[in-house]
Design a protein around this motif. Structure first.
Motif, PDB file in Angstrom:
ATOM      1  N   VAL A 248      13.358  82.517  12.893  1.00 12.64           N
ATOM      2  CA  VAL A 248      13.733  81.813  11.532  1.00 12.64           C
ATOM      3  C   VAL A 248      14.462  82.792  10.811  1.00 12.64           C
ATOM      4  N   VAL A 249      15.780  82.349  10.877  1.00 11.21           N
ATOM      5  CA  VAL A 249      16.584  83.321   9.971  1.00 11.21           C
ATOM      6  C   VAL A 249      17.250  82.487   8.626  1.00 11.21           C
ATOM      7  N   ASP A 250      16.634  83.233   7.513  1.00  5.54           N
ATOM      8  CA  ASP A 250      17.119  82.421   6.040  1.00  5.54           C
ATOM      9  C   ASP A 250      18.284  83.088   5.547  1.00  5.54           C
ATOM     10  N   LYS A 251      19.284  82.491   5.398  1.00  3.46           N
ATOM     11  CA  LYS A 251      20.610  82.627   4.867  1.00  3.46           C
ATOM     12  C   LYS A 251      20.869  81.785   3.576  1.00  3.46           C
ATOM     13  N   THR A 252      19.812  81.114   2.974  1.00  3.50           N
ATOM     14  CA  THR A 252      20.029  80.591   1.794  1.00  3.50           C
ATOM     15  C   THR A 252      20.177  81.247   0.573  1.00  3.50           C
TER      16      THR A 252
END
Length: 266
Positions: A248-252
């Motif tokens: 899971v990659v969070d770019k928010t």
């Protein structure tokens, strides 16, 4: 892919997810049994490869080895007249023959000078008929997927020739073929992530874009508020628990506060 094939594919992936969870203590035996029961109509013919690399009984050792290396496969069926499967030559069969030939060479060259030993040593001069394991372990195209997996496991083989009732070759099924159906589609993972976000975020979850590729979930865009952004780490942890997710990659980022709403110092 037809709707019928898509349905079977989804059921197979469900079974794989349930089995994976059972290994990690997150699913009961009943969960696996329910998933298994849902795919009893799924057949080997749905996942087998029909373009099969084969040899005949007189194919020599070296040519078989070259075929395995060229096509990156672990075994080839040996066919006789009428495309009947007489046996299978595997990497293990070739290695066993090589080992035996090496032992025979040592026996023949004992006492010879090194240069003479080199001239005597040679590759095994054997054909597929001499090398093959027979009778071949085969499976019928209408056998259920779990049956094929059980046969592979019990006989310690990686590939099964698929034959009709008369013993004629129709295709081949490998461990990879069986395992590939247990990987959930990215679209299915994305739909579940979307549903999860709709339950967690206060604002419109559509403000957060979701991209899924190969099981890797990437969250993009701006959350509706700082409060929502603070909930993203919680969402990430929950996304990790979704079947089929490998990362899971969070770019928010939090929504920027407009100048008109910014606090003006006194």
């Amino acid at each position: 892919m037809t709707s019928r094939e898509a349905q079977m594919d989804a059921m197979l992936r469900h079974l794989g997810a349930a089995y994976y969870e059972s290994l990690h203590g997150r699913a009961s035996a009943a969960d696996v049994a329910r998933a298994r029961g849902a795919i009893e109509e799924c057949m080997v013919r749905d996942v087998m490869t029909t373009g099969v690399v084969t040899v005949d009984r007189i194919t020599p050792y070296k040519e078989i080895a070259q075929l395995l290396a060229k096509h990156k496969i672990s075994a080839v069926p040996v066919l006789i007249m009428g495309r009947h499967v007489a046996g299978v030559v595997s990497e293990a069969d070739l290695l066993a023959a090589q080992d035996q030939a090496a032992r025979e060479d040592r026996d023949r060259t004992t006492g010879l000078l090194p240069w003479a030993r080199h001239r005597v040593a040679q590759h095994p001069k054997r054909t597929a008929e001499e090398l093959m394991t027979k009778p071949a372990i085969t499976i019928h195209p209408d056998a259920p997927i779990p049956r094929a997996a059980a046969v592979m496991h019990s006989h310690h083989v990686k590939r099964l020739p698929v034959v009709d009732p008369g013993g004629k070759l129709m295709g081949i099924v490998s461990r990879r073929d069986l395992l590939s159906v247990f990987l959930r589609p990215d679209a299915q993972i994305e739909a579940e992530v979307r549903e999860l976000l709709s339950e967690i975020l206060f604002a419109d979850p559509e403000t957060v874009r979701i991209a899924v590729h190969g099981g890797v979930v990437t969250l993009l865009g701006q959350t509706g508020s700082q409060d929502d952004h603070d909930l993203i780490p919680v969402a990430v942890r929950l996304i990790w628990d979704i079947d089929g997710v490998v990362d899971v990659v969070d770019k928010t980022s939090a929504e920027a506060v407009p100048a008109s709403r910014a606090t003006i110092p006194a």
